[in-house]
Write a protein that holds these residues in place. Structure first.
Motif, mmCIF file in Angstrom:
data_model
loop_
_atom_site.group_PDB
_atom_site.id
_atom_site.type_symbol
_atom_site.label_atom_id
_atom_site.label_comp_id
_atom_site.label_asym_id
_atom_site.label_seq_id
_atom_site.Cartn_x
_atom_site.Cartn_y
_atom_site.Cartn_z
ATOM 1 N N ASN A 10 3.480 5.970 3.207
ATOM 2 C CA ASN A 10 3.301 4.472 2.991
ATOM 3 C C ASN A 10 3.583 3.812 1.552
ATOM 4 O OD1 ASN A 10 3.018 2.945 5.731
ATOM 5 N ND2 ASN A 10 1.816 5.014 5.792
ATOM 6 N N ILE A 11 2.694 4.591 0.848
ATOM 7 C CA ILE A 11 2.944 4.214 -0.584
ATOM 8 C C ILE A 11 4.349 4.188 -1.084
ATOM 9 C CG2 ILE A 11 2.369 5.114 -2.939
ATOM 10 C CD1 ILE A 11 -0.051 6.376 -1.889
ATOM 11 N N GLY A 62 -3.929 -0.163 2.553
ATOM 12 C CA GLY A 62 -3.679 -0.903 3.800
ATOM 13 C C GLY A 62 -3.395 -2.437 3.575
ATOM 14 N N GLU A 63 -4.178 -2.867 2.769
ATOM 15 C CA GLU A 63 -3.847 -4.088 2.365
ATOM 16 C C GLU A 63 -2.528 -4.413 1.761
ATOM 17 O OE1 GLU A 63 -4.882 -8.545 1.617
ATOM 18 O OE2 GLU A 63 -5.183 -6.966 3.015
ATOM 19 N N ALA A 64 -2.240 -3.672 0.870
ATOM 20 C CA ALA A 64 -0.728 -3.864 0.095
ATOM 21 C C ALA A 64 0.338 -3.634 1.305
ATOM 22 C CB ALA A 64 -0.768 -2.611 -1.049
ATOM 23 N N ILE A 65 0.117 -2.761 2.147
ATOM 24 C CA ILE A 65 1.176 -2.563 3.123
ATOM 25 C C ILE A 65 1.299 -3.905 4.192
ATOM 26 C CG2 ILE A 65 1.552 -1.485 5.449
ATOM 27 C CD1 ILE A 65 2.378 0.305 3.359
ATOM 28 N N ARG A 66 -0.159 -4.557 4.188
ATOM 29 C CA ARG A 66 -0.108 -5.811 4.918
ATOM 30 C C ARG A 66 0.762 -6.810 4.097
ATOM 31 N NH1 ARG A 66 -2.386 -10.343 5.135
ATOM 32 N NH2 ARG A 66 -3.622 -10.067 3.387
ATOM 33 N N LEU A 67 0.259 -7.044 2.838
ATOM 34 C CA LEU A 67 0.797 -8.098 1.910
ATOM 35 C C LEU A 67 2.499 -7.704 1.875
ATOM 36 C CD1 LEU A 67 -1.626 -7.813 -1.143
ATOM 37 C CD2 LEU A 67 -1.197 -9.950 0.633
ATOM 38 N N GLY A 82 4.225 -7.392 4.144
ATOM 39 C CA GLY A 82 4.772 -7.702 5.714
ATOM 40 C C GLY A 82 5.150 -6.492 6.502
ATOM 41 N N MET A 83 4.616 -5.163 6.145
ATOM 42 C CA MET A 83 4.834 -4.023 6.931
ATOM 43 C C MET A 83 3.776 -3.728 7.923
ATOM 44 S SD MET A 83 7.123 -1.670 4.182
ATOM 45 C CE MET A 83 6.148 -1.844 2.640
ATOM 46 N N LYS A 84 3.948 -2.765 8.656
ATOM 47 C CA LYS A 84 2.758 -2.169 9.585
ATOM 48 C C LYS A 84 2.536 -0.711 9.008
ATOM 49 C CE LYS A 84 3.010 -4.731 13.838
ATOM 50 N NZ LYS A 84 2.131 -5.608 13.437
ATOM 51 N N PHE A 85 1.247 -0.296 8.648
ATOM 52 C CA PHE A 85 0.954 1.261 8.385
ATOM 53 C C PHE A 85 1.505 1.982 9.395
ATOM 54 C CE2 PHE A 85 -1.362 4.609 7.079
ATOM 55 C CZ PHE A 85 -1.587 4.701 5.618
ATOM 56 N N GLU A 86 2.341 3.140 8.840
ATOM 57 C CA GLU A 86 2.849 3.975 9.849
ATOM 58 C C GLU A 86 2.060 5.242 9.592
ATOM 59 O OE1 GLU A 86 7.037 4.503 8.580
ATOM 60 O OE2 GLU A 86 7.459 2.435 9.341
ATOM 61 N N GLY A 87 1.572 5.723 10.630
ATOM 62 C CA GLY A 87 0.926 6.923 10.897
ATOM 63 C C GLY A 87 -0.671 6.788 10.803
ATOM 64 N N ASP A 88 -1.379 7.573 10.375
ATOM 65 C CA ASP A 88 -2.765 7.549 10.161
ATOM 66 C C ASP A 88 -3.346 7.392 8.759
ATOM 67 O OD1 ASP A 88 -3.254 8.127 12.822
ATOM 68 O OD2 ASP A 88 -3.128 10.183 12.629
ATOM 69 N N HIS A 89 -4.067 6.335 8.531
ATOM 70 C CA HIS A 89 -4.612 6.218 7.159
ATOM 71 C C HIS A 89 -5.573 7.216 6.770
ATOM 72 C CE1 HIS A 89 -5.274 4.073 3.648
ATOM 73 N NE2 HIS A 89 -6.230 3.151 4.145
ATOM 74 N N ASN A 93 -0.229 4.797 -12.006
ATOM 75 C CA ASN A 93 -1.178 4.336 -10.980
ATOM 76 C C ASN A 93 -0.559 3.241 -10.342
ATOM 77 O OD1 ASN A 93 -3.331 2.569 -10.148
ATOM 78 N ND2 ASN A 93 -4.617 3.050 -11.276
ATOM 79 N N LEU A 94 -0.043 3.399 -9.126
ATOM 80 C CA LEU A 94 0.814 2.498 -8.485
ATOM 81 C C LEU A 94 -0.049 0.997 -7.989
ATOM 82 C CD1 LEU A 94 3.331 4.667 -6.617
ATOM 83 C CD2 LEU A 94 3.676 3.568 -8.669
ATOM 84 N N LYS A 95 -1.209 1.428 -7.712
ATOM 85 C CA LYS A 95 -2.319 0.422 -7.379
ATOM 86 C C LYS A 95 -2.176 -0.722 -8.567
ATOM 87 C CE LYS A 95 -6.228 1.110 -5.339
ATOM 88 N NZ LYS A 95 -7.780 1.356 -5.186
ATOM 89 N N ARG A 96 -2.392 -0.214 -9.816
ATOM 90 C CA ARG A 96 -2.523 -1.322 -10.855
ATOM 91 C C ARG A 96 -1.039 -1.826 -11.197
ATOM 92 N NH1 ARG A 96 -0.894 -0.613 -15.730
ATOM 93 N NH2 ARG A 96 -0.730 1.671 -15.681
ATOM 94 N N LEU A 97 -0.110 -0.886 -11.071
ATOM 95 C CA LEU A 97 1.078 -1.484 -11.501
ATOM 96 C C LEU A 97 1.648 -2.552 -10.356
ATOM 97 C CD1 LEU A 97 3.022 1.774 -12.576
ATOM 98 C CD2 LEU A 97 2.321 -0.217 -13.886
ATOM 99 N N MET A 98 1.394 -2.271 -8.833
ATOM 100 C CA MET A 98 1.711 -3.209 -7.884
ATOM 101 C C MET A 98 0.998 -4.584 -8.306
ATOM 102 S SD MET A 98 1.898 -3.246 -3.654
ATOM 103 C CE MET A 98 2.130 -4.787 -2.796
#
Length: 186
Positions: A170-171, A147-152, A154-161, A129-134
Motif C-alpha cells: 500500500n505504501i 490508512g488516511e493517506a490511502i483514503r486521501l 482515493g484508494m481502498k486499503f488492500e490486504g490487512d493493515h 520518510n515517506l510520511k513526511r515527504l507526502m
C-alpha cells in the motif's frame, strides 16, 4: 527525491497494550518489502518473511489482533540472523535504491534489532520518510497515517493493515503522490 528504485519496507514487531513488552524490547516479527521501479513507479519484486522473536517469544493477544500474525507463523519462522541473511540475498540483486518507509519507526526498529543481535546494519542505502515527504509534497497540514493517506489518494486499503507485506504494498501504491506528479483530490 528521484531514484532508480525505491525499496519500500514495513516491519511488524512484538507489541502489547499493557507494558509487558517495553518499546526497547520490541522485535521484528515480519519483514515486508517491495522493490519499485523509479521510472514507472511499478512494483517489480517483493520479499516477505516472518521472524521468530527471542525476547518475548509468545505473541500477546494485542499483537495478534493488531497484526493478524499468529503464534504458529513466528514459531516456524527463522531467527533474526537467518531472516536478515535471506533478506540481504534478495535485496542485493538490486543496485541504486533508496530505503523508504512510512515514518522513521522501521529504520529505528531495524537498528535496534541489529544492535540486540550484534549484527551489522544490512541496508547500505539512505532512508526516506515517506510520511513526511507526502505531507510536504501534497501540502498537508499534518502527516497522515497510512490508512488516511490511502483514503486521501482515493484508494481502498488492500490486504490487512498492520501486516508488513500488505502495508509495504500500500505504501508503494502511494509513491506517485510522493515522488511522482499525482495530486490528491480535495
Amino acid at each position: 527525491m528521484q531514484a532508480s528504485r525505491y525499496l519500500v519496507i514495513d516491519f511488524e514487531a512484538t507489541c502489547c497494550d499493557n507494558g509487558s513488552v517495553p518499546r526497547d524490547h520490541m522485535e521484528i516479527i515480519e519483514i515486508g518489502a517491495v522493490m519499485v521501479d523509479g521510472a514507472s513507479l511499478a512494483a517489480v519484486d517483493e520479499f516477505q518473511t516472518f521472524i521468530r522473536p527471542v525476547r518475548h517469544p509468545q505473541l500477546t493477544p494485542f499483537c495478534t489482533t493488531l497484526t493478524s500474525i499468529e503464534q504458529k507463523d513466528v514459531d516456524s519462522a527463522p531467527l533474526f540472523e537467518e531472516a536478515i541473511g535471506q533478506f540481504k540475498t534478495w535485496l542485493y540483486q538490486y543496485r541504486d535504491f533508496v530505503f523508504c518507509s512510512w515514518g522513521d519507526y522501521d529504520l529505528k526498529q531495524l537498528h535496534q534489532d541489529c544492535a540486540f543481535h550484534k549484527l551489522p546494519y544490512p541496508i547500505s542505502a539512505s532512508h526516506a520518510n515517506l510520511k513526511r515527504l507526502m505531507a510536504e509534497r501534497q501540502k498537508l497540514s499534518k502527516k497522515p497515517g497510512l490508512g488516511e493517506a490511502i483514503r486521501l489518494a482515493g484508494m481502498k486499503f488492500e490486504g490487512d493493515h498492520h501486516r508488513g507485506i500488505d502495508d509495504a504494498r500500500n505504501i508503494a501504491r502511494l509513491l506517485p503522490y510522493i515522488v511522482g506528479e499525482a495530486r490528491l483530490r480535495r
